[in-house]
Structure formats: C-alpha cells, structure tokens
Design an enzyme around this catalytic site. Structure first.
Site, short mmCIF file in Angstrom:
data_model
loop_
_atom_site.label_atom_id
_atom_site.label_comp_id
_atom_site.label_asym_id
_atom_site.label_seq_id
_atom_site.Cartn_x
_atom_site.Cartn_y
_atom_site.Cartn_z
N CYS A 118 46.95 37.19 59.44
CA CYS A 118 46.55 35.79 59.48
C CYS A 118 47.12 34.97 58.31
O CYS A 118 47.06 33.74 58.34
CB CYS A 118 45.03 35.67 59.51
SG CYS A 118 44.32 36.41 60.99
N HIS A 253 43.23 28.31 57.27
CA HIS A 253 43.34 29.23 58.40
C HIS A 253 42.04 29.13 59.18
O HIS A 253 40.95 29.11 58.61
CB HIS A 253 43.56 30.65 57.88
CG HIS A 253 43.39 31.70 58.95
ND1 HIS A 253 44.01 31.61 60.17
CD2 HIS A 253 42.63 32.83 58.97
CE1 HIS A 253 43.66 32.66 60.90
NE2 HIS A 253 42.82 33.41 60.21
N ASN A 283 40.57 31.97 66.60
CA ASN A 283 41.46 32.45 65.53
C ASN A 283 42.80 32.85 66.15
O ASN A 283 42.88 33.86 66.84
CB ASN A 283 40.79 33.63 64.83
CG ASN A 283 41.62 34.18 63.67
OD1 ASN A 283 42.79 33.83 63.52
ND2 ASN A 283 41.02 35.04 62.87
C1 COA Z 1 32.26 38.66 63.21
C2 COA Z 1 31.05 37.92 62.71
C3 COA Z 1 30.97 36.55 63.40
C4 COA Z 1 29.81 38.72 63.07
O1 COA Z 1 28.67 38.10 62.55
P1 COA Z 1 27.57 38.99 61.80
O2 COA Z 1 26.46 38.07 61.46
O3 COA Z 1 28.27 39.69 60.69
O4 COA Z 1 27.12 39.92 62.95
P2 COA Z 1 27.04 41.51 63.00
O5 COA Z 1 28.41 42.06 63.22
O6 COA Z 1 26.29 41.99 61.81
O7 COA Z 1 26.21 41.69 64.30
C5 COA Z 1 24.91 41.13 64.42
C6 COA Z 1 24.40 41.41 65.80
O8 COA Z 1 25.13 40.63 66.76
C7 COA Z 1 25.65 41.49 67.77
N1 COA Z 1 26.92 40.95 68.25
C8 COA Z 1 28.16 41.19 67.77
N2 COA Z 1 29.06 40.49 68.49
C9 COA Z 1 28.35 39.79 69.41
C10 COA Z 1 28.72 38.90 70.43
N3 COA Z 1 30.00 38.53 70.66
N4 COA Z 1 27.74 38.36 71.19
C11 COA Z 1 26.46 38.67 71.00
N5 COA Z 1 26.05 39.53 70.04
C12 COA Z 1 27.00 40.08 69.26
C13 COA Z 1 25.82 42.82 67.08
O9 COA Z 1 25.86 43.85 68.03
C14 COA Z 1 24.60 42.87 66.22
O10 COA Z 1 23.48 43.24 67.01
P3 COA Z 1 22.35 44.22 66.44
O11 COA Z 1 21.77 43.49 65.27
O12 COA Z 1 21.46 44.36 67.61
O13 COA Z 1 23.09 45.46 66.06
C15 COA Z 1 31.10 37.72 61.18
O14 COA Z 1 30.94 38.94 60.51
C16 COA Z 1 32.37 37.09 60.74
O15 COA Z 1 32.64 35.95 61.02
N6 COA Z 1 33.21 37.83 59.97
C17 COA Z 1 34.51 37.35 59.58
C18 COA Z 1 35.45 37.69 60.68
C19 COA Z 1 36.76 37.00 60.57
O16 COA Z 1 36.83 35.82 60.39
N7 COA Z 1 37.84 37.78 60.73
C20 COA Z 1 39.15 37.31 60.76
C21 COA Z 1 39.64 37.04 59.40
S1 COA Z 1 41.33 36.59 59.49
#
Ligand code: COA
Length: 326
Positions: A118, A253, A283
């Site tokens: 990215c 980004h 993204n």
């Molecule tokens: C990916 C992201 C949105 C996830 O949010 P989070 O608050 O960390 O969520 P978690 O991964 O801890 O998951 C929380 C819950 O949501 C659930 N979940 C994950 N994806 C889901 C989706 N698409 N829809 C519904 N529920 C979802 C998980 O299973 C988890 O459930 P549980 O509590 O029953 O186990 C967040 O971590 C994020 O934005 N990270 C940065 C990612 C990024 O930008 N990457 C690219 C960089 S270039």
C-alpha cells in the site's frame, strides 16, 4: 534580489480508471457473514469496484495512464519512463509497466514495476522524483494499479470486505521552478521487515504450494498505523520547516476511515482538509492515493499552488510520506 530556481518533478496530469463492476456492502453480505453496518462502522467503506476478467492490471493501468496524459495534454511518445506500483501484476514478467508502454504507444519510455504494497505509490513517486531531479529523464508516468479481488480470500470476512480494485496515474515532468513554485518538495520512505507477518500475501508466482491469499492481523496493523504515519507526516513537515496548519490538503492512503481520522486528529488538521475516498473505493492499495488525488483535483478542491501532503502504510511493513506543491 534575484529569485532562486531549482529542478523539480511537477505533476502535469492526473487520471484514473475504476472497474465496471461496483460492489456494495450489501453485495458483500451475500458472499460472507457481514453487514453494511459492521463494515461502515469499523472502516467507513460503503462500496468497492472489482475487476472483470478483461480488466487486467495492465489494462486498468493503461487506462489511468491515458487519462493522465490527456489531462496533461501530452503525447505518449514524449514519456521517458513508466513506473507501475503494484502487488498484483498479471505476469511475473514482462512488468506491467512494459505492457502499459505497449498499450499506450509510449515507444520512447523504459519501464518497471515496484512492489511496496500500500506504500507503493509513495515509493514510486520518490524514485521518479530522484530520476527527474538527476536529469536521467524529463517525464515519468507513475501509476498505482491493483486488482486485490484476485488475492483476497472470499472466505475470510475479516479481510475480503476491506479491499477494492482500481488504478490512478500522474504524469511528472522535470521543470526549473522558483523555490516557491510547484513540484515534489520531499519524500520520506521507511520499512520494518520484522513486522512482515502482520500483513502479507501467502506466496507468489512459482509457489504453488502456497494459497496466494492476503493474510492480515488487522488489530496489529491498526496499532502501528497511526503512530508510524503520524511520524512520517511530521518528518515531511519538519524537513520543509512547515506547521501542520500550513498544509492545504492531506491525501492519505485510503485503508480505513478510523486510521485516516486518527492521523488527521494527531496533526490537528480539520476534517475538511483531509481527502477521503475510502467510502467509494475501499482500500485499493498502491492505487488509493492517486485515486484520491484525482478525485480532489477533478472536483476542484485541490488547486494549483496548494500544499499537499501524502502518506501511506502497507505490507512489509512499509510506510512513508511526500510533500508537494501543485
Ligand atoms: C480489520 C478491522 C476493521 C477489524 O476491526 P476490529 O475491531 O479489529 O475487529 P476484530 O478483527 O477484532 O473482530 C471483531 C469481531 O468482528 C468480527 N468480524 C470480523 N470481520 C467481520 C465482518 N466483515 N463482518 C462482521 N463481523 C466481522 C470478528 O469475527 C470478531 O468477532 P468475535 O468478537 O465474535 O470474534 C480493523 O482491525 C482494522 O481496520 N485494521 C486495520 C486494517 C487495515 O487498514 N489494513 C490495511 C492497511 S494497508
């Protein structure tokens, strides 16, 4: 006192290509157990575009390149080099850039691909800036083009809802300008390979034993993102003796609305001066900054003479920033 002139890489044109197939959060909810509410709340994403089979990486890159050349009013045969930032090329070789060279008829250009996930667009304009200032070439097409729909695991709801496909391009030309004039003012690149395992693609060409899918520890990426991006942005400001409130636009980004807001807040920049397109494109990795830049130039928000700060972070980890005057 006579004015001082410097050789700079100046953006002369900008263009984009988005695939035909628009996919909403509701559409994603028919493929995996998710909802518009969850995706919107956690990421700000409302929709993304997924490429159809004929929309290859080279195809979308060439389409964005043609749009940038047309915006600049420049013929393809005047381009000296093409750099395509991508992690999703159609072939290991020839490079996407060379396929673009053929597609647009840039017969005098050399070309290569650059992979920094990215952060690819920031890395690519940094390389182009150095080549232009050194006098190696006088114009470079820098393209970010990605088809993440081909590397996301559609059984992993934690990642597949986050990414989209698209391409954005800028035409950079070397010009002698006043120090107060337009062009790239500085670029700042970083990497920390010890964090490779929090965001990577499992495999590549020639590794048929691997899945080939993107793998991410979202929480860990999030934890590092705001801190590293804020430090890269501060580095650009310090190098240029500027304060955050002197920046006209932050074009980050587009990974996640919460990360974008977090960096804006740390800088103390009003939300109205931060360009956000993650809701529209999701993204798109190396394509996200040129797509956002293009949107804000086309709708008239970004004006000639304004200071624009770019920042990105991605797999590697890689991250960086660039400051430019339009
Ligand atoms: C990916 C992201 C949105 C996830 O949010 P989070 O608050 O960390 O969520 P978690 O991964 O801890 O998951 C929380 C819950 O949501 C659930 N979940 C994950 N994806 C889901 C989706 N698409 N829809 C519904 N529920 C979802 C998980 O299973 C988890 O459930 P549980 O509590 O029953 O186990 C967040 O971590 C994020 O934005 N990270 C940065 C990612 C990024 O930008 N990457 C690219 C960089 S270039």
């Amino acid at each position: 006192m006579s004015e001082v002139f410097v050789r700079r890489a100046v953006i002369k044109g900008i263009g984009q290509y988005l695939p035909e197939n628009l996919v909403t959060n509701a559409d994603m909810a028919t493929r995996v157990d998710t909802s518009d509410e969850w995706i919107t709340e956690r990421t700000g994403i409302k929709q993304r575009y997924f490429a159809s089979p004929h929309e290859t990486c080279a195809f979308i890159a060439a389409a964005a390149a043609r749009a940038a050349l047309s915006h600049a009013g420049v013929e393809a045969d005047s381009v000296g080099a093409i750099i395509v930032a991508t992690s999703t090329p159609d072939n290991a070789f020839p490079a996407t850039a060379v396929q673009v060279q053929a597609a647009i008829g840039a017969k005098n250009a050399f070309g290569f691909d650059l992979a920094a996930a990215c952060s690819g667009f920031i890395y690519a304009i940094s390389v182009a800036d150095a080549m232009l200032r050194a006098g190696q070439v006088s114009s470079v097409l820098v393209i970010g083009a990605e088809i993440y729909s081909r590397i996301i695991d559609f059984t992993d709801r934690g990642t597949c809802v986050l990414f989209g496909d698209g391409a954005g391009a800028v035409l950079l030309q070397a010009e002698q300008v006043a120090t107060t004039g337009p062009g790239i003012l500085s670029t700042h690149l970083h990497a920390d390979g010890t964090l490779a395992d929090i965001l990577y693609v499992d495999g590549a060409v020639g590794r048929r034993d691997k899945s080939g899918y993107l793998v991410m520890n979202g929480r860990e990426v999030f934890r590092h993102a705001v801190t590293l991006l804020s430090s890269a942005v501060t580095e650009a400001l310090t190098e240029n003796g500027l304060k955050a409130n002197e920046i006209d636009w932050l074009v980050p980004h587009q990974a996640n609305r919460r990360i974008i807001d977090g960096v804006g807040k740390k800088l103390g920049l009003p939300a109205a001066r931060v360009v956000v397109t993650v809701d529209q494109h999701a993204n798109t990795s190396a394509a996200s900054i040129p797509l956002a830049l293009c949107a804000a130039v086309q709708d008239g928000r970004i004006q000639p003479g304004q200071l624009v700060l770019l920042e990105a972070l991605g797999g590697g980890l890689t991250w960086g920033s660039a400051l430019l005057r339009m």
